[in-house]
Design a protein around this motif. Sequence first.
Motif, short mmCIF file in Angstrom:
data_model
loop_
_atom_site.label_atom_id
_atom_site.label_comp_id
_atom_site.label_asym_id
_atom_site.label_seq_id
_atom_site.Cartn_x
_atom_site.Cartn_y
_atom_site.Cartn_z
N VAL A 30 -25.65 79.70 84.07
CA VAL A 30 -24.74 80.85 85.00
C VAL A 30 -24.76 82.59 84.80
N LEU A 31 -25.01 82.88 83.52
CA LEU A 31 -25.14 84.02 82.90
C LEU A 31 -26.43 84.64 83.54
N SER A 32 -27.61 84.13 83.23
CA SER A 32 -28.68 84.57 84.53
C SER A 32 -28.18 84.75 85.96
N ALA A 33 -27.48 83.32 86.99
CA ALA A 33 -27.20 83.88 88.07
C ALA A 33 -26.32 84.31 88.83
N GLY A 34 -25.36 84.46 87.38
CA GLY A 34 -24.26 86.24 88.10
C GLY A 34 -24.08 86.52 87.56
N LYS A 35 -26.02 87.48 87.47
CA LYS A 35 -25.82 89.00 87.08
C LYS A 35 -25.69 90.24 87.32
N ARG A 36 -25.76 89.47 89.71
CA ARG A 36 -25.70 89.65 90.43
C ARG A 36 -24.41 90.42 90.91
N ASP A 37 -23.70 89.58 89.99
CA ASP A 37 -21.79 89.60 90.58
C ASP A 37 -21.00 89.39 89.41
N ALA A 38 -21.33 89.87 87.87
CA ALA A 38 -20.23 89.33 87.10
C ALA A 38 -19.22 89.06 86.82
N GLU A 42 -7.86 79.34 95.11
CA GLU A 42 -7.69 81.08 95.13
C GLU A 42 -9.17 81.34 94.30
N PRO A 43 -9.73 83.14 95.03
CA PRO A 43 -9.91 83.65 94.33
C PRO A 43 -10.25 83.57 92.56
N GLY A 44 -10.15 83.48 91.33
CA GLY A 44 -10.24 84.01 89.81
C GLY A 44 -9.29 83.07 89.68
N ASP A 45 -9.70 81.98 90.26
CA ASP A 45 -8.67 80.37 89.55
C ASP A 45 -9.80 79.40 89.10
N GLY A 46 -10.68 79.96 88.96
CA GLY A 46 -11.98 78.99 88.04
C GLY A 46 -12.32 77.72 88.57
N GLU A 47 -11.44 77.90 90.43
CA GLU A 47 -12.05 76.89 91.08
C GLU A 47 -12.91 76.84 92.00
N LEU A 48 -14.48 76.30 92.14
CA LEU A 48 -15.78 76.48 92.21
C LEU A 48 -15.52 76.31 94.37
N ARG A 49 -14.86 77.60 95.11
CA ARG A 49 -15.52 77.20 96.33
C ARG A 49 -16.21 77.42 96.95
N PHE A 50 -16.64 76.67 98.03
CA PHE A 50 -17.93 75.94 98.54
C PHE A 50 -19.44 76.93 99.06
N ARG A 51 -18.81 77.54 99.76
CA ARG A 51 -18.92 78.95 100.11
C ARG A 51 -20.30 79.83 99.17
N GLY A 52 -19.25 80.72 98.66
CA GLY A 52 -20.16 81.40 97.63
C GLY A 52 -20.30 81.13 96.52
N GLY A 53 -19.15 79.86 96.11
CA GLY A 53 -20.07 79.38 95.22
C GLY A 53 -21.38 78.09 94.89
N ASP A 54 -21.42 77.60 96.16
CA ASP A 54 -22.54 77.29 96.89
C ASP A 54 -24.19 78.18 96.39
N ARG A 55 -24.32 79.50 96.57
CA ARG A 55 -25.13 79.83 95.84
C ARG A 55 -25.34 80.04 94.93
N LEU A 56 -24.29 80.31 93.86
CA LEU A 56 -24.36 81.16 92.20
C LEU A 56 -24.63 79.70 92.03
N THR A 57 -24.19 78.58 92.23
CA THR A 57 -24.35 77.43 92.23
C THR A 57 -25.76 76.73 91.94
N MET A 58 -26.22 77.36 92.90
CA MET A 58 -27.84 76.81 93.17
C MET A 58 -28.82 77.32 92.57
N ARG A 59 -28.69 78.82 92.55
CA ARG A 59 -29.18 79.72 91.30
C ARG A 59 -29.44 79.42 89.78
N ALA A 60 -27.84 79.04 89.72
CA ALA A 60 -27.71 78.49 88.26
C ALA A 60 -28.12 77.14 88.09
N LEU A 61 -28.59 76.66 89.15
CA LEU A 61 -29.44 74.85 88.98
C LEU A 61 -30.59 75.30 88.33
#
Length: 319
Positions: A140-148, A250-269
Amino acid sequence: MWKRSQVEQLTGLTRHTIQDLCNPNTAGDGLGFWRPAVSKPGYSRFDEGDLLAFYLVRQLTKAGFTLREVEPAVFDLLETDDAFALTVRAKESRLRARRSELDGKLDALACLERAAAHEVGERLLSVMEEALLRSAGRAVLSAGKRDAAHPDIDGVHAALEGLVRQMLLVLRGEDAGPAFDVLRRRIGELASDDPESPSAEHTLWELMDALRYGGGAAARVADAAAVRASAEEHGVWAQGPADAPADEGEPGDGELRFRGGDRLTMRALARFMKEAENGVPVELVFGEGSFSFLARAAAACADRFDEEVHDDGGDGSDG
């Protein structure tokens, strides 16, 4: 003039170190670095210049320089250019690399020590659990480097940890839920397939959906049909990820949204599946060949995400 024993006391260098530095027999143990003011067989005396030289040697050895590295470092020190600064920086870089390696070994030892507190039958799984969770954190740290500061970082971390928890249930012989069992079988069947095929991508979306609901929790995803229905509801089967609407939250609530969260999740996976040490638990859970398949499929899907963002004129960061 000072005796060798006095030089030892004044500099902190050992008798053998001083002997080796002054020994001219470089074909043997000698380094031929320094010649004392008075040097006779069995008799040496040192003047002020000798004291300063050995004081410098002590400072260099304290900084990690070996005795064989001392002479070139001293020569660099006497140069008017930046040779000595470069020598020091190079040594610092090597020491930092060693410290990082030692920190990793100490962390691994701490993990093994904690495992020793468990019952014998749980010790290996305890080591595996901690290793997988740490790997998830690194991914997750590596995947989020583009947008910490991405609002989905916490959600992606929780999702990947959910996958680890589901895997551990399987490894312990416990019930991981019908949806996860279906995914395991499908991934095992696809392991020899093209990782960029539509079936591979669809399976990854099912895994993604399972991750979004806490690692495929049976309470949220009752069976494979529910996984497919959920994916179709979000439009990922018909339109693909670029057209998928945002999930609730809502942004910042820790809930994984589908669109942006998917990009980040796929990079993390993809990053998680790239770590070789995860190969054994992944293959034990999903079957032979699954580790390489998932790594290549997730990497290909993550690349497509990024290509779509660039094609849309974006900067490649998740929004």
